[in-house]
Design a protein around this motif. Structure first.
Motif, PDB file in Angstrom:
ATOM      1  N   VAL A  58       0.856  -1.202   0.000  1.00  0.00           N
ATOM      2  CA  VAL A  58       0.000   0.000   0.000  1.00  0.00           C
ATOM      3  C   VAL A  58       0.883   1.242   0.000  1.00  0.00           C
ATOM      4  CG1 VAL A  58      -1.879   1.220   1.159  1.00  0.00           C
ATOM      5  CG2 VAL A  58      -1.747  -1.274   1.297  1.00  0.00           C
ATOM      6  N   ASP A  59       1.949   1.198   0.794  1.00  0.00           N
ATOM      7  CA  ASP A  59       2.859   2.338   0.858  1.00  0.00           C
ATOM      8  C   ASP A  59       3.626   2.504  -0.446  1.00  0.00           C
ATOM      9  OD1 ASP A  59       3.970   4.475   2.501  1.00  0.00           O
ATOM     10  OD2 ASP A  59       5.859   3.370   2.337  1.00  0.00           O
ATOM     11  N   ILE A  60       3.956   1.386  -1.118  1.00  0.00           N
ATOM     12  CA  ILE A  60       4.617   1.458  -2.421  1.00  0.00           C
ATOM     13  C   ILE A  60       3.705   2.150  -3.431  1.00  0.00           C
ATOM     14  CG2 ILE A  60       5.213   0.007  -4.423  1.00  0.00           C
ATOM     15  CD1 ILE A  60       7.532   0.359  -2.587  1.00  0.00           C
ATOM     16  N   ALA A  61       2.428   1.775  -3.441  1.00  0.00           N
ATOM     17  CA  ALA A  61       1.475   2.428  -4.341  1.00  0.00           C
ATOM     18  C   ALA A  61       1.395   3.922  -4.036  1.00  0.00           C
ATOM     19  CB  ALA A  61       0.103   1.779  -4.211  1.00  0.00           C
ATOM     20  N   ARG A  62       1.386   4.262  -2.740  1.00  0.00           N
ATOM     21  CA  ARG A  62       1.350   5.674  -2.336  1.00  0.00           C
ATOM     22  C   ARG A  62       2.604   6.406  -2.822  1.00  0.00           C
ATOM     23  NH1 ARG A  62       3.973   8.756   0.492  1.00  0.00           N
ATOM     24  NH2 ARG A  62       5.326   7.037   1.151  1.00  0.00           N
ATOM     25  N   PHE A  63       3.770   5.766  -2.672  1.00  0.00           N
ATOM     26  CA  PHE A  63       5.037   6.398  -3.069  1.00  0.00           C
ATOM     27  C   PHE A  63       5.047   6.733  -4.560  1.00  0.00           C
ATOM     28  CE2 PHE A  63       9.222   5.814  -5.013  1.00  0.00           C
ATOM     29  CZ  PHE A  63       9.956   6.759  -4.347  1.00  0.00           C
TER      30      PHE A  63
ATOM     31  N   LEU B 226      -4.283   9.943  -4.021  1.00  0.00           N
ATOM     32  CA  LEU B 226      -3.186  10.009  -3.061  1.00  0.00           C
ATOM     33  C   LEU B 226      -3.711  10.264  -1.656  1.00  0.00           C
ATOM     34  CD1 LEU B 226      -0.130   9.985  -2.570  1.00  0.00           C
ATOM     35  CD2 LEU B 226      -0.120  12.444  -3.034  1.00  0.00           C
ATOM     36  N   ASP B 227      -4.714  11.139  -1.535  1.00  0.00           N
ATOM     37  CA  ASP B 227      -5.311  11.412  -0.213  1.00  0.00           C
ATOM     38  C   ASP B 227      -5.879  10.139   0.403  1.00  0.00           C
ATOM     39  OD1 ASP B 227      -4.673  14.071  -0.449  1.00  0.00           O
ATOM     40  OD2 ASP B 227      -6.671  14.705  -1.092  1.00  0.00           O
ATOM     41  N   ILE B 228      -6.529   9.307  -0.420  1.00  0.00           N
ATOM     42  CA  ILE B 228      -7.102   8.053   0.073  1.00  0.00           C
ATOM     43  C   ILE B 228      -5.994   7.107   0.536  1.00  0.00           C
ATOM     44  CG2 ILE B 228      -8.428   5.994  -0.564  1.00  0.00           C
ATOM     45  CD1 ILE B 228      -9.959   7.795  -2.564  1.00  0.00           C
ATOM     46  N   LEU B 229      -4.951   6.976  -0.260  1.00  0.00           N
ATOM     47  CA  LEU B 229      -3.851   6.084   0.101  1.00  0.00           C
ATOM     48  C   LEU B 229      -3.145   6.548   1.371  1.00  0.00           C
ATOM     49  CD1 LEU B 229      -2.345   5.383  -3.429  1.00  0.00           C
ATOM     50  CD2 LEU B 229      -3.444   3.716  -1.938  1.00  0.00           C
ATOM     51  N   GLU B 230      -2.998   7.835   1.532  1.00  0.00           N
ATOM     52  CA  GLU B 230      -2.356   8.355   2.745  1.00  0.00           C
ATOM     53  C   GLU B 230      -3.212   8.066   3.973  1.00  0.00           C
ATOM     54  OE1 GLU B 230      -1.585  12.439   1.768  1.00  0.00           O
ATOM     55  OE2 GLU B 230       0.439  11.990   1.005  1.00  0.00           O
TER      56      GLU B 230
ATOM     57  N   ARG C 110      -4.507  -7.328  -2.283  1.00  0.00           N
ATOM     58  CA  ARG C 110      -5.732  -6.742  -1.732  1.00  0.00           C
ATOM     59  C   ARG C 110      -5.817  -6.961  -0.221  1.00  0.00           C
ATOM     60  NH1 ARG C 110     -10.363  -5.564  -4.809  1.00  0.00           N
ATOM     61  NH2 ARG C 110     -12.142  -4.927  -3.534  1.00  0.00           N
ATOM     62  N   HIS C 111      -5.314  -8.119   0.241  1.00  0.00           N
ATOM     63  CA  HIS C 111      -5.381  -8.420   1.668  1.00  0.00           C
ATOM     64  C   HIS C 111      -4.621  -7.400   2.512  1.00  0.00           C
ATOM     65  CE1 HIS C 111      -1.666 -10.304   0.219  1.00  0.00           C
ATOM     66  NE2 HIS C 111      -1.200 -10.188   1.447  1.00  0.00           N
ATOM     67  N   GLU C 112      -3.584  -6.782   1.948  1.00  0.00           N
ATOM     68  CA  GLU C 112      -2.849  -5.770   2.701  1.00  0.00           C
ATOM     69  C   GLU C 112      -3.678  -4.496   2.846  1.00  0.00           C
ATOM     70  OE1 GLU C 112       1.226  -4.996   2.086  1.00  0.00           O
ATOM     71  OE2 GLU C 112       1.757  -7.061   1.614  1.00  0.00           O
ATOM     72  N   TYR C 113      -4.377  -4.124   1.776  1.00  0.00           N
ATOM     73  CA  TYR C 113      -5.291  -2.980   1.882  1.00  0.00           C
ATOM     74  C   TYR C 113      -6.349  -3.251   2.951  1.00  0.00           C
ATOM     75  CZ  TYR C 113      -3.550  -0.728  -2.414  1.00  0.00           C
ATOM     76  OH  TYR C 113      -2.781  -0.081  -3.350  1.00  0.00           O
TER      77      TYR C 113
ATOM     78  N   CYS D  57       4.322   0.771   7.787  1.00  0.00           N
ATOM     79  CA  CYS D  57       3.641   2.066   7.955  1.00  0.00           C
ATOM     80  C   CYS D  57       3.790   2.544   9.392  1.00  0.00           C
ATOM     81  CB  CYS D  57       2.171   1.936   7.576  1.00  0.00           C
ATOM     82  SG  CYS D  57       1.929   1.508   5.835  1.00  0.00           S
ATOM     83  N   LYS D  58       4.516   3.615   9.605  1.00  0.00           N
ATOM     84  CA  LYS D  58       4.901   4.059  10.943  1.00  0.00           C
ATOM     85  C   LYS D  58       3.720   4.298  11.872  1.00  0.00           C
ATOM     86  CE  LYS D  58       9.333   6.172   9.717  1.00  0.00           C
ATOM     87  NZ  LYS D  58      10.145   7.405   9.766  1.00  0.00           N
ATOM     88  N   ALA D  59       2.648   4.894  11.321  1.00  0.00           N
ATOM     89  CA  ALA D  59       1.500   5.234  12.165  1.00  0.00           C
ATOM     90  C   ALA D  59       0.851   3.997  12.769  1.00  0.00           C
ATOM     91  CB  ALA D  59       0.471   6.010  11.353  1.00  0.00           C
ATOM     92  N   LEU D  60       1.101   2.823  12.176  1.00  0.00           N
ATOM     93  CA  LEU D  60       0.453   1.591  12.651  1.00  0.00           C
ATOM     94  C   LEU D  60       1.413   0.680  13.407  1.00  0.00           C
ATOM     95  CD1 LEU D  60      -1.609   0.762   9.422  1.00  0.00           C
ATOM     96  CD2 LEU D  60      -2.279   2.129  11.386  1.00  0.00           C
ATOM     97  N   LEU D  61       2.626   1.120  13.653  1.00  0.00           N
ATOM     98  CA  LEU D  61       3.626   0.260  14.272  1.00  0.00           C
ATOM     99  C   LEU D  61       3.562   0.318  15.797  1.00  0.00           C
ATOM    100  CD1 LEU D  61       6.767   0.807  12.010  1.00  0.00           C
ATOM    101  CD2 LEU D  61       5.017  -0.945  11.847  1.00  0.00           C
ATOM    102  N   LYS D  62       3.818  -0.843  16.418  1.00  0.00           N
ATOM    103  CA  LYS D  62       3.849  -0.939  17.878  1.00  0.00           C
ATOM    104  C   LYS D  62       5.283  -0.831  18.403  1.00  0.00           C
ATOM    105  CE  LYS D  62      -0.104  -4.117  18.050  1.00  0.00           C
ATOM    106  NZ  LYS D  62      -0.540  -5.479  18.458  1.00  0.00           N
ATOM    107  N   PHE D  63       6.230  -1.370  17.659  1.00  0.00           N
ATOM    108  CA  PHE D  63       7.628  -1.444  18.059  1.00  0.00           C
ATOM    109  C   PHE D  63       7.796  -2.168  19.401  1.00  0.00           C
ATOM    110  CE2 PHE D  63       8.079   1.699  14.771  1.00  0.00           C
ATOM    111  CZ  PHE D  63       9.279   1.332  14.187  1.00  0.00           C
TER     112      PHE D  63
END
Length: 593
Positions: free
Chosen positions: A438-443, A467-471, A517-520, A534-540
């Protein structure tokens, strides 16, 4: 190489990559050693330093070949000035190869399945030397072509099966015939060297390593279509390519190879460089012509096509660098020879620039029809850190992402289109399991959105909305119906956009939805990035069962957010962590979520 049998040659890669890695200090070190030891007198032959073009294995620069007559060339990689005295004293003076310093078995593996035609002179001759070019069949192609009628030249190119290497894959001979058949004496020939795809540098390397080869190919084309003036439109970000090409053009004028009565062969051809400002859209031929004319680089509707109404309203033929470079070899060896290479639909070889998560990045030239698996694993050594292959982006930002199950697809125009990608100009970006599709498509969509000229609404507004949707999706704010909306917008933008940029910009989105599609869905429904990218979704968090207590994450963390002692499990301090992903990238055991 018979012309060089009277000399020992030290070939030093001095393409852009080689120079960036320190090729000039290496050359100076060799010269200092030659002067110190009086090498010419001691070996009984002239020892020549040769600054070549790109050798292909860019990740291993500086590459140096020692070529002693009667012996196989020996390649040294990662050469530094301090290594030079040993190479000179032991190899050149004593004839003992410095085994510890020469390139390993992977270099032969890198070359094994390649078929270097267009690149046959790159890396073997002095890119700026007309004499070196002439010693390697140079200008014998144009001398053969002028013994034929222009129509016979076009028929020979048709017989070869050469298709344009700039992306569209249109038959070159057919394209030439359209321009040749257009009425009027004033016609133009243009070489499109506006190579703008991220990670692509094939054309640049040809210009740097074999500029005379491009000139010869353009001379053959000019004779065939009846054009007496040509432009090479090259982006200004390629200063070394422009410098070497301009020097080659100047030498050709000085020697009578260009201008009036070229080579005394009875035809005229003038050639000039036009440096572009780096707009990606100027790779589209009508925008390119507008730029040459001094206008803003914006596409126009077709028809009329350039072959009928092109530069300055005159019939014009446009091909890219690699296409013209192939033309010379068709006339060195014949159309039948060229047609014997490749597949039924794609003849000859294709140059690819491989970047991303692959062990040996660089340029490869392979026969059409080789599989993607062979290119990635056999030629380029496989995936970095031996991780799992996930996908390859083929065809640049306008291409598609092929998944692991498509890795055995043949690399030719028709097979890649069938698989949902495209040959494009030849950029291949390899991705592993740590890459979020998903991030590759956004890039890539962000790239094409920024490069849009803004002339037509579907491209200007549509790409921004996509792009807004992908972000939103990559930030965990995706909504039900986003995937379907993206698909609808992709098809509408492809149908309604004016030029190739808008018509192909949705391809990365469509291909990633098709195969991933499963990643979306994971991003939208679970607010989770399966690739942990995707940083916003990471727990680390460190997974205790997977942690090997090696401390790599501790050593690489730039903000000291990892707590670790030898023999102990690592722990991440959430307060300090900036989510830079350095620890995740460094961990070879996938122990960090």
């Amino acid at each position: 190489m018979a012309a060089f049998e009277d000399q020992i040659r030290v070939l030093i890669c001095q393409g852009t990559g080689g120079l960036a890695a320190g090729a000039k200090p290496v050359e100076e070190a060799f010269q200092a050693e030659f002067d110190k030891h009086g090498v010419d007198a001691k070996v009984g032959k002239r020892c020549t330093l040769v600054g070549t073009g790109c050798r292909g294995l860019c990740a291993n620069d500086v590459l140096v070949d020692i070529v002693i007559p009667g012996q196989a060339a020996v390649t040294y990689d990662f050469v530094k000035p301090e290594m030079v005295p040993q190479i000179v004293e032991e190899h050149i003076l004593q004839g003992q190869v410095v085994e510890k310093k020469k390139a390993g078995p992977y270099y032969q593996k890198f070359l094994e399945k390649q078929m270097r035609v267009v690149f046959s002179r790159c890396g073997t001759i002095d890119a700026e030397s007309l004499d070196d070019f002439l010693a390697m069949e140079g200008f014998s192609g144009i001398k053969k072509a002028v013994t034929m009628t222009p129509q016979e030249v076009i028929e020979e190119v048709k017989k070869s099966g050469l298709r344009g290497r700039g992306g569209g894959g249109f038959p070159t001979g057919v394209k030439w015939s359209f321009c040749a058949a257009s009425p009027g004496k004033e016609k133009y020939l243009i070489c499109n060297a506006d190579e703008g795809d991220p990670g692509a540098f094939m054309d640049r390397s040809i210009l740097e390593g074999d500029p005379y080869g491009l000139i010869e190919g353009m001379m053959i084309a000019s004779y065939a279509i009846g054009a007496e003036f040509g432009y090479v439109y090259v982006r200004a970000e390629y200063p070394l390519a422009i410098k070497r090409l301009q020097k080659a053009i100047d030498v050709c004028y000085e020697k009578g190879f260009l201008g009036k009565n070229c080579l005394g062969l009875g035809f005229n051809f003038d050639l000039r460089i036009k440096a572009g400002a780096g707009a990606f859209v100027c790779g589209e031929e009508t925008a390119l012509m507008a730029s040459i004319e001094g206008e803003r680089g914006m596409p126009r509707p077709r028809p009329p096509f350039p072959a009928v109404r092109g530069l300055w309203t005159k019939p014009t033929n446009i091909n890219n660098v690699e296409t013209f470079a192939n033309v010379s070899y068709i006339f060195y060896r014949g159309g039948d020879w060229f047609a014997s290479i490749g597949t039924e639909g794609t003849k000859g070889t294709k140059i690819f620039a491989l970047t991303g998560k692959v062990k040996h990045t660089g340029l490869v030239e392979v026969p059409a029809g080789i599989t993607m698996r062979e290119v990635i694993y056999d030629v380029c050594g496989g995936i970095l850190n031996n991780r799992k292959f996930k996908a390859v982006q083929a065809g640049g930002p306008s291409g598609g992402c092929l998944p692991g199950e498509a890795i055995d697809a043949e690399v030719d125009y028709d097979s890649l289109i069938k698989a949902g990608a495209m040959m494009g100009s030849g950029g291949l970006v390899v991705m592993d399991e740590t890459t979020c599709m998903v991030d590759i498509a956004r890039f890539f969509l962000n790239f094409t959105r920024m490069e849009s000229c803004g002339k037509c609404v579907p491209c200007r507004i549509g790409l921004k909305l996509m792009l807004d949707i992908l972000e939103r999706i990559t930030e965990g704010r995706g909504q039900e119906g986003d995937i379907e909306l993206l698909e609808d917008m992709c098809y509408d933008i492809k149908k309604a956009s004016l030029c190739g940029l808008g018509q192909t910009a949705p391809n990365p989105v469509l291909s990633t939805i098709r195969y991933f599609r499963h990643e979306y869905e994971a991003h939208i429904h679970n607010q989770r990035c399966p690739s942990n990218s995707c940083k916003a979704l990471l727990k680390f968090e460190v997974v205790d069962a997977a942690c090997k207590k090696c401390g790599l994450c501790y050593k690489i963390c730039p903000v000291d957010a990892v707590i670790w002692e030898k023999g102990q499990l690592a722990v991440i301090d959430k307060e300090k962590c900036t989510k830079c992903t350095s620890c995740y990238d460094a961990c070879r055991f996938m122990a960090i979520e």
